[in-house]
Design a protein around this motif. Sequence first.
Motif: not given
Lengths: 171, 266
Positions: B28-38
């Motif tokens: 869930w974390m790795q799929d989040s927009q936040f994670w992929t943007s970082v």
Amino acid sequence: MGGPAGNTHRLLTVVKSGSIQDVKASPGDKVHVWPHLLAAEFTAALFITAFTLVFSLFINAPLLELANHNETPNPSKAPWYFLGLQELLTMFDPMIAGVTIPGVALILLAFAPYIDRNTSLRPEDRKFAISIQTIHLMFWAVLVIIGSFFRGQGFNFTYPWDTGLHGIFHL
Amino acid sequence: MANTLESPKAKPPLPQRLQNAQQQAADWMQDSQFWTSVFRPGSIFRKGYTDSPRNRSYVIMNSVLYHLHPVKVKRHAVKVSYTLCLGGLSFFLFILLTITGIFLMFFYRPTDTAAWADIESLHTQVAFGLLVRNMHRWAAHLMVITVFLHMARVFYHGAYKAPREFNWVVGVMLLQLTLLLAFTGYLLPWDQLALWAVTVGTNMMGFTPVFGEQVRFVLLGGQQIGAETLLRWYVLHVLMLPFVIVIFMAIHFWRVRKDGGISGPL
């Protein structure tokens, strides 16, 4: 006018690639920076950190008494990397020891690539350059060693075993 | 087997369930927009990182830290026996000195009345104070040595020759800046060792013809070393010289790449 099988074109000749295409870069023997170079750099960084840390755990940086303008320690020495210059001052006029010799050495060093017109990288072709630089580096190294270990009271010549480790390193 | 068929909804054992929950949370974390943007493509923290040539390239290209390097280098350039890592070690010692130096700045006032006492209390009152000061001091000496050895290594490999002539000149500047950084730091403990070593060092400066006396006066802030000198050398040591050396280092590293990577094998 077709050929035996009705073909309209014929293969006439084989040409070298250079005549019709311009190959600018050859792939050469290259490796990926990650992981090959980064792993080596990371190891080196860890090693130097560990070395500094362990060294610092066992040997403390010196802190002598509060600075006092009225009490000149004997001998008074510059930081070790400038002891070569201080050593020269014992031999020559300040103008020569403090300015001319280091100035000329530094200028020659900075302009070495423009002075050395030899393009070969092979040590056997660079005997003169290598000799002169080795003499130059050894000149400073020997002076720094003499200044650090062989100079006692009044900056007179002494032996390191007479001064002792504590005298030399201010431990 | 029979048991499973009879009760298909039987829960797996607790460790298994915990592991599943952990995996779901990670997904869930790795799929989040936040994670992929970082984490940009190629980051080892991104979902589905695999060791492929494409990702090996992305690791370098998409990282602000690593893109100092090219994606690929000549095979001989990664041989430790060629460079002995001396340039890299010098740079790393500079980083170590910056970190330990910032720590020391929290506890040090560059005045003739406070400086020595601040270091004394750093030794006794501050957690790890003595250790960090030791590391700063020894790393500084070590950096002078590694920079000097790096210069020798580059000379013996003939790496200063065309097209790298100018980068050698920048390197000689960096050697001098390193010595100046070490020398300005030498005064800061404000003990007998500092005062008299710097007295000897700056007396030599006065011998320079024409402007020697003036340069000495400006650097000392007077005729002899005093409170003004301490403040000036502090600013030189913690701000001005690091600022200048970082610019020269940037040019130095940039030119290594622009001049075609490190020099070839002998």
